[in-house]
Structure formats: C-alpha cells, structure tokens
Design an enzyme around this catalytic site. Structure first.
Site, mmCIF file in Angstrom:
data_model
loop_
_atom_site.group_PDB
_atom_site.id
_atom_site.type_symbol
_atom_site.label_atom_id
_atom_site.label_comp_id
_atom_site.label_asym_id
_atom_site.label_seq_id
_atom_site.Cartn_x
_atom_site.Cartn_y
_atom_site.Cartn_z
ATOM 1 N N SER A 1 0.841 -1.192 0.000
ATOM 2 C CA SER A 1 0.000 0.000 0.000
ATOM 3 C C SER A 1 0.876 1.243 0.000
ATOM 4 O O SER A 1 1.984 1.229 0.557
ATOM 5 C CB SER A 1 -0.915 0.026 1.226
ATOM 6 O OG SER A 1 -1.569 1.280 1.357
ATOM 7 N N TYR B 1 -1.758 0.795 10.586
ATOM 8 C CA TYR B 1 -1.882 0.089 9.308
ATOM 9 C C TYR B 1 -0.668 0.365 8.417
ATOM 10 O O TYR B 1 -0.079 -0.550 7.833
ATOM 11 C CB TYR B 1 -3.170 0.528 8.610
ATOM 12 C CG TYR B 1 -3.317 0.039 7.193
ATOM 13 C CD1 TYR B 1 -3.751 -1.260 6.931
ATOM 14 C CD2 TYR B 1 -3.051 0.874 6.112
ATOM 15 C CE1 TYR B 1 -3.892 -1.716 5.629
ATOM 16 C CE2 TYR B 1 -3.199 0.430 4.806
ATOM 17 C CZ TYR B 1 -3.617 -0.855 4.565
ATOM 18 O OH TYR B 1 -3.752 -1.305 3.267
#
Length: 251
Positions: free
Chosen positions: A144, A157
């Site tokens: 990501s 995250y």
C-alpha cells in the site's frame, strides 16, 4: 506453467474473498488461467466467490486458511502445491483496522500487525520456497502507499504495510535468478468494502484497475507496481517533505 504469452494457467489467491484478489482472478480467468485456489476462512462469501469463478469456466478449489494461524500455514499451503505447480500466488489478505480505536487497544493494534505483516511473512516464505522448488512462478504481494511514510491518521496500518513492503523487496532480491518473480503492488485508496465510509482521497481507484495493473506488471515482470501510476511521483514528493511540515498536512 505460464503459456506462451506469459499468462499464468494456475493461480493461488491468499485472501480468497478479497475484492482485489477476485478482480484479478476474474481478469486472468478471462485470459488463460484455468485453475484457481481461493484460500481463506471458510464462509458463505468464500463459497460464493468460488462459484462465481466457476461460472467463468475455471476449475476452482477452496482452502481453509487463517492469516493469524501461522503454525498451520505450511500444512495448509503444502496441500495446494502437492496438487501440482502454481504459476502465480497473489497475497491479497489484510485488514485496515480502526486507528482511533486501535491506539487505545494494543491487542487490536497487534491484530492488524499480525495479519498484515507476520501472517504475510509466514505465507510468503512458504509459497516462495515452493515456487523456488518448481523453478518458476510469480509471487505478487499487495502492499500500500500507506507504507511509504507513516501518517498520523493511519500509522498502525501504514507501519504494517511498510514492513511487508520492505520484506517483499528483500525476498525478491533473495530470489533473483531463481526463476521466481516477486512483485510488490502499491495501490492508493481503493473503493472496496474495507474503505467504505472513509473519506475518498485523490487518485482513488477500483479493484478492477488494480487487477489490470497486476496483469500488466506480470507481463512486464515488473518488481514494483503503483496504482495509479501517478502515485509514484506523489509519494516520492511526500517522502521528502520535512517532518514539521508533514505533520501539518491533511493526510
């Protein structure tokens, strides 16, 4: 084995209900992929995902797999490779978590880290070893852009994805010359159930667009894929923003 056009004929999706994983599977099945394994926790959603791919003409199998149960990974994944060669493994599982809640709940934060990082490390190493034994195949890992620089709004995250990204690049270097292709995919905001209800960011994309980029990356044997491609420039700039200024940015 991959066909003459470089398309995988067999696919293992770790995270069998992932919207990106399934979009990629549908795209590859529409080309030349004929055998698909969907690995995930047994559920009606996993069964429905398998049924949908069968309707497209694929031979689909499901596999009970839990990212948090690393002790079971070798046995579970070994069952897949025992059935024959796998041309492509797509590691597509992960959870976003809730930053505000998880900051106040260390166990919840650890669950995010264990799912996104340690579970992925375990599964990646096992699959990489099997691909290396075959002498061919691709390992594609969904990272990501959140891992490029930790942000106040999602650093739990983001840190898990940063670790995964670094691990995958190192694994790719370790496997260079072995016949195994390792590719890191760095999407930005993807419109999925996981992000539903969150503010949409610029350059938002879709699972189908990520799937298209994965297919292109496979064909080119890319090592890193950004989705959309413009994020490469954006994140390069953000990495170099001085920290005092970065703290003030609405990111």
């Amino acid at each position: 084995m991959k066909d003459a056009f470089g398309a995988p004929q067999s696919l293992l999706v770790l995270g069998g209900t992932s919207e990106i994983g399934l979009a990629t599977a549908r795209r590859l099945v529409a080309r030349r992929t004929r055998t698909v394994w969907l690995a995930g926790r047994p559920s009606p959603a996993l069964d429905a995902a398998a049924a949908g791919l069968r309707e497209l003409g694929a031979d689909v199998h499901t596999l009970a797999f839990d990212a948090l149960d690393a002790a079971s990974h070798e046995t579970a994944l070994g069952k897949v490779f025992a059935q024959g060669d796998i041309d492509m493994v797509l590691l597509a599982f992960g959870i976003l978590g809730d930053q505000v809640r998880d900051e106040g709940s260390p166990l919840a934060a650890v669950r995010v880290a264990q799912t996104n990082y340690t579970g992925a490390v375990s599964a990646s190493l096992i699959c990489a070893k099997a691909l290396q034994t075959q002498g061919h195949g691709s390992l594609v890992v969904l990272s990501s852009v959140a891992g490029e620089r930790a942000r106040r709004t999602n650093f739990i995250y983001g840190s898990s994805k940063a670790g995964l990204d670094a691990f995958t690049q190192g694994l790719g270097d370790a496997l260079h010359g072995s016949g195994v292709h390792v590719m890191v995919v760095r999407p930005g905001y993807v419109r999925t159930k996981m992000t539903r209800g969150l503010p949409e960011t610029p350059l938002a994309t879709t699972p189908e667009a990520v799937a298209e980029s994965i297919e292109t990356g496979l064909r080119r044997r890319s090592e890193v894929v950004w989705v959309p491609g413009a994020l490469r420039v954006v994140m390069s700039a953000l990495r170099h923003v001085p920290r005092p200024l970065f703290r003030r940015l609405p990111v």
